[in-house]
Design a protein around this motif. Structure first.
Motif, PDB file in Angstrom:
ATOM      1  N   ALA A  79       1.521  -1.891   1.510  1.00  0.00           N
ATOM      2  CA  ALA A  79       0.734  -0.677   1.349  1.00  0.00           C
ATOM      3  C   ALA A  79       1.655   0.497   1.065  1.00  0.00           C
ATOM      4  O   ALA A  79       2.760   0.573   1.582  1.00  0.00           O
ATOM      5  CB  ALA A  79      -0.073  -0.413   2.619  1.00  0.00           C
ATOM      6  N   VAL A  80       1.209   1.408   0.241  1.00  0.00           N
ATOM      7  CA  VAL A  80       1.954   2.635  -0.028  1.00  0.00           C
ATOM      8  C   VAL A  80       1.135   3.803   0.493  1.00  0.00           C
ATOM      9  O   VAL A  80      -0.090   3.757   0.521  1.00  0.00           O
ATOM     10  CB  VAL A  80       2.261   2.800  -1.535  1.00  0.00           C
ATOM     11  CG1 VAL A  80       3.182   1.702  -2.024  1.00  0.00           C
ATOM     12  CG2 VAL A  80       1.003   2.823  -2.363  1.00  0.00           C
ATOM     13  N   ASN A  81       1.801   4.841   0.918  1.00  0.00           N
ATOM     14  CA  ASN A  81       1.082   5.952   1.517  1.00  0.00           C
ATOM     15  C   ASN A  81       1.201   7.242   0.718  1.00  0.00           C
ATOM     16  O   ASN A  81       1.004   8.317   1.239  1.00  0.00           O
ATOM     17  CB  ASN A  81       1.555   6.182   2.951  1.00  0.00           C
ATOM     18  CG  ASN A  81       3.024   6.515   3.012  1.00  0.00           C
ATOM     19  OD1 ASN A  81       3.698   6.561   2.001  1.00  0.00           O
ATOM     20  ND2 ASN A  81       3.518   6.744   4.208  1.00  0.00           N
ATOM     21  N   SER A  82       1.525   7.121  -0.557  1.00  0.00           N
ATOM     22  CA  SER A  82       1.685   8.304  -1.373  1.00  0.00           C
ATOM     23  C   SER A  82       1.159   8.032  -2.781  1.00  0.00           C
ATOM     24  O   SER A  82       1.343   6.939  -3.324  1.00  0.00           O
ATOM     25  CB  SER A  82       3.160   8.685  -1.440  1.00  0.00           C
ATOM     26  OG  SER A  82       3.367   9.683  -2.406  1.00  0.00           O
ATOM     27  N   LEU A  83       0.557   9.040  -3.368  1.00  0.00           N
ATOM     28  CA  LEU A  83       0.090   8.915  -4.745  1.00  0.00           C
ATOM     29  C   LEU A  83       1.239   9.048  -5.736  1.00  0.00           C
ATOM     30  O   LEU A  83       1.051   8.886  -6.933  1.00  0.00           O
ATOM     31  CB  LEU A  83      -0.985   9.964  -5.037  1.00  0.00           C
ATOM     32  CG  LEU A  83      -2.275   9.809  -4.229  1.00  0.00           C
ATOM     33  CD1 LEU A  83      -3.230  10.956  -4.521  1.00  0.00           C
ATOM     34  CD2 LEU A  83      -2.940   8.482  -4.526  1.00  0.00           C
ATOM     35  N   ALA A 132      -7.845   3.498   6.104  1.00  0.00           N
ATOM     36  CA  ALA A 132      -6.405   3.348   5.886  1.00  0.00           C
ATOM     37  C   ALA A 132      -5.587   3.514   7.157  1.00  0.00           C
ATOM     38  O   ALA A 132      -4.393   3.225   7.153  1.00  0.00           O
ATOM     39  CB  ALA A 132      -5.938   4.352   4.846  1.00  0.00           C
ATOM     40  N   ALA A 133      -6.211   3.958   8.236  1.00  0.00           N
ATOM     41  CA  ALA A 133      -5.457   4.143   9.483  1.00  0.00           C
ATOM     42  C   ALA A 133      -4.910   2.811   9.961  1.00  0.00           C
ATOM     43  O   ALA A 133      -5.641   1.827  10.054  1.00  0.00           O
ATOM     44  CB  ALA A 133      -6.359   4.758  10.546  1.00  0.00           C
ATOM     45  N   ALA A 172      -3.080  -5.147  -8.237  1.00  0.00           N
ATOM     46  CA  ALA A 172      -4.325  -4.634  -7.678  1.00  0.00           C
ATOM     47  C   ALA A 172      -4.078  -3.265  -7.059  1.00  0.00           C
ATOM     48  O   ALA A 172      -2.980  -2.974  -6.591  1.00  0.00           O
ATOM     49  CB  ALA A 172      -4.870  -5.581  -6.612  1.00  0.00           C
ATOM     50  N   VAL A 173      -5.123  -2.456  -7.070  1.00  0.00           N
ATOM     51  CA  VAL A 173      -5.079  -1.161  -6.419  1.00  0.00           C
ATOM     52  C   VAL A 173      -6.339  -1.057  -5.575  1.00  0.00           C
ATOM     53  O   VAL A 173      -7.438  -1.264  -6.071  1.00  0.00           O
ATOM     54  CB  VAL A 173      -5.034  -0.002  -7.450  1.00  0.00           C
ATOM     55  CG1 VAL A 173      -5.087   1.338  -6.754  1.00  0.00           C
ATOM     56  CG2 VAL A 173      -3.799  -0.108  -8.315  1.00  0.00           C
ATOM     57  N   ILE A 174      -6.162  -0.769  -4.299  1.00  0.00           N
ATOM     58  CA  ILE A 174      -7.296  -0.596  -3.404  1.00  0.00           C
ATOM     59  C   ILE A 174      -7.216   0.817  -2.845  1.00  0.00           C
ATOM     60  O   ILE A 174      -6.203   1.203  -2.261  1.00  0.00           O
ATOM     61  CB  ILE A 174      -7.272  -1.622  -2.252  1.00  0.00           C
ATOM     62  CG1 ILE A 174      -7.312  -3.037  -2.812  1.00  0.00           C
ATOM     63  CG2 ILE A 174      -8.424  -1.372  -1.293  1.00  0.00           C
ATOM     64  CD1 ILE A 174      -7.108  -4.114  -1.773  1.00  0.00           C
ATOM     65  N   ALA A 175      -8.265   1.583  -3.045  1.00  0.00           N
ATOM     66  CA  ALA A 175      -8.306   2.950  -2.527  1.00  0.00           C
ATOM     67  C   ALA A 175      -9.174   2.972  -1.277  1.00  0.00           C
ATOM     68  O   ALA A 175     -10.254   2.380  -1.245  1.00  0.00           O
ATOM     69  CB  ALA A 175      -8.863   3.894  -3.587  1.00  0.00           C
ATOM     70  N   MET A 176      -8.684   3.647  -0.234  1.00  0.00           N
ATOM     71  CA  MET A 176      -9.417   3.723   1.031  1.00  0.00           C
ATOM     72  C   MET A 176      -9.469   5.163   1.500  1.00  0.00           C
ATOM     73  O   MET A 176      -8.608   5.961   1.136  1.00  0.00           O
ATOM     74  CB  MET A 176      -8.710   2.875   2.088  1.00  0.00           C
ATOM     75  CG  MET A 176      -8.641   1.411   1.760  1.00  0.00           C
ATOM     76  SD  MET A 176      -7.779   0.481   3.041  1.00  0.00           S
ATOM     77  CE  MET A 176      -6.118   0.537   2.426  1.00  0.00           C
ATOM     78  N   ASP A 177     -10.459   5.459   2.341  1.00  0.00           N
ATOM     79  CA  ASP A 177     -10.478   6.780   2.957  1.00  0.00           C
ATOM     80  C   ASP A 177      -9.558   6.768   4.171  1.00  0.00           C
ATOM     81  O   ASP A 177      -8.991   5.737   4.534  1.00  0.00           O
ATOM     82  CB  ASP A 177     -11.900   7.217   3.311  1.00  0.00           C
ATOM     83  CG  ASP A 177     -12.570   6.314   4.341  1.00  0.00           C
ATOM     84  OD1 ASP A 177     -11.866   5.589   5.072  1.00  0.00           O
ATOM     85  OD2 ASP A 177     -13.811   6.340   4.426  1.00  0.00           O
ATOM     86  N   LYS A 178      -9.388   7.903   4.824  1.00  0.00           N
ATOM     87  CA  LYS A 178      -8.451   7.998   5.948  1.00  0.00           C
ATOM     88  C   LYS A 178      -8.806   7.052   7.088  1.00  0.00           C
ATOM     89  O   LYS A 178      -7.928   6.465   7.706  1.00  0.00           O
ATOM     90  CB  LYS A 178      -8.392   9.434   6.471  1.00  0.00           C
ATOM     91  CG  LYS A 178      -7.597  10.346   5.594  1.00  0.00           C
ATOM     92  CD  LYS A 178      -7.436  11.705   6.237  1.00  0.00           C
ATOM     93  CE  LYS A 178      -6.595  12.590   5.339  1.00  0.00           C
ATOM     94  NZ  LYS A 178      -6.302  13.875   5.950  1.00  0.00           N
ATOM     95  N   LYS A 179     -10.091   6.892   7.357  1.00  0.00           N
ATOM     96  CA  LYS A 179     -10.507   6.018   8.455  1.00  0.00           C
ATOM     97  C   LYS A 179     -10.140   4.560   8.170  1.00  0.00           C
ATOM     98  O   LYS A 179      -9.627   3.859   9.036  1.00  0.00           O
ATOM     99  CB  LYS A 179     -12.014   6.151   8.686  1.00  0.00           C
ATOM    100  CG  LYS A 179     -12.514   5.345   9.862  1.00  0.00           C
ATOM    101  CD  LYS A 179     -14.001   5.520  10.051  1.00  0.00           C
ATOM    102  CE  LYS A 179     -14.518   4.638  11.180  1.00  0.00           C
ATOM    103  NZ  LYS A 179     -15.971   4.684  11.294  1.00  0.00           N
TER     104      LYS A 179
END
Length: 114
Positions: A4-8, A27-28, A18-25
């Motif tokens: 996982a990466v934590n920066s755009l 991705a915690a 693959a790219v998976i986009a998540m909200d903050k909840k």
């Protein structure tokens, strides 16, 4: 699979599958607990590595043990971390263990050349 990466700012490359986009909840990171030695990580590793022992060797900064445990063979697929009921970051620890192993091998080779 993968890390996982934590920066755009991290680029999407040709080898990105693959790219998976998540909200903050979503991705915690989950709260980790102590290893219960269930062996799930070992049973699910496609290369039959022992992430529990690798984690112990990493914490002790033992390059020799990491070499014996073949941490360099880890392909960082993430299976061990995914199945761990204690939610331990095993694949990240394996990756860090590889850097300790590289330093250990470098020092070992320098000692032979002297």
């Amino acid at each position: 699979m993968g890390i996982a990466v934590n920066s755009l700012d991290v680029p999407i490359l040709k080898m990105t599958n693959a790219v998976i986009a998540m909200d903050k909840k979503e991705a915690a990171p989950p709260e980790t607990t102590a290893c219960i030695n269930c062996g799930s990580c070992l049973n699910h590793c496609p290369l039959k590595l022992d992430p529990r022992s690798i984690e112990r060797a990493y914490k002790q900064k033992s390059g020799g043990d990491l070499e014996k445990l073949h941490v360099d063979l880890c392909m960082e697929c993430g299976c061990c971390s995914y199945v761990c009921p204690a939610k331990r970051p095993l694949v990240q620890t394996n990756k860090l263990g590889k850097s300790i192993l590289r330093e250990y091998i470098k020092k070992k080779e320098e000692g032979k050349n002297e």
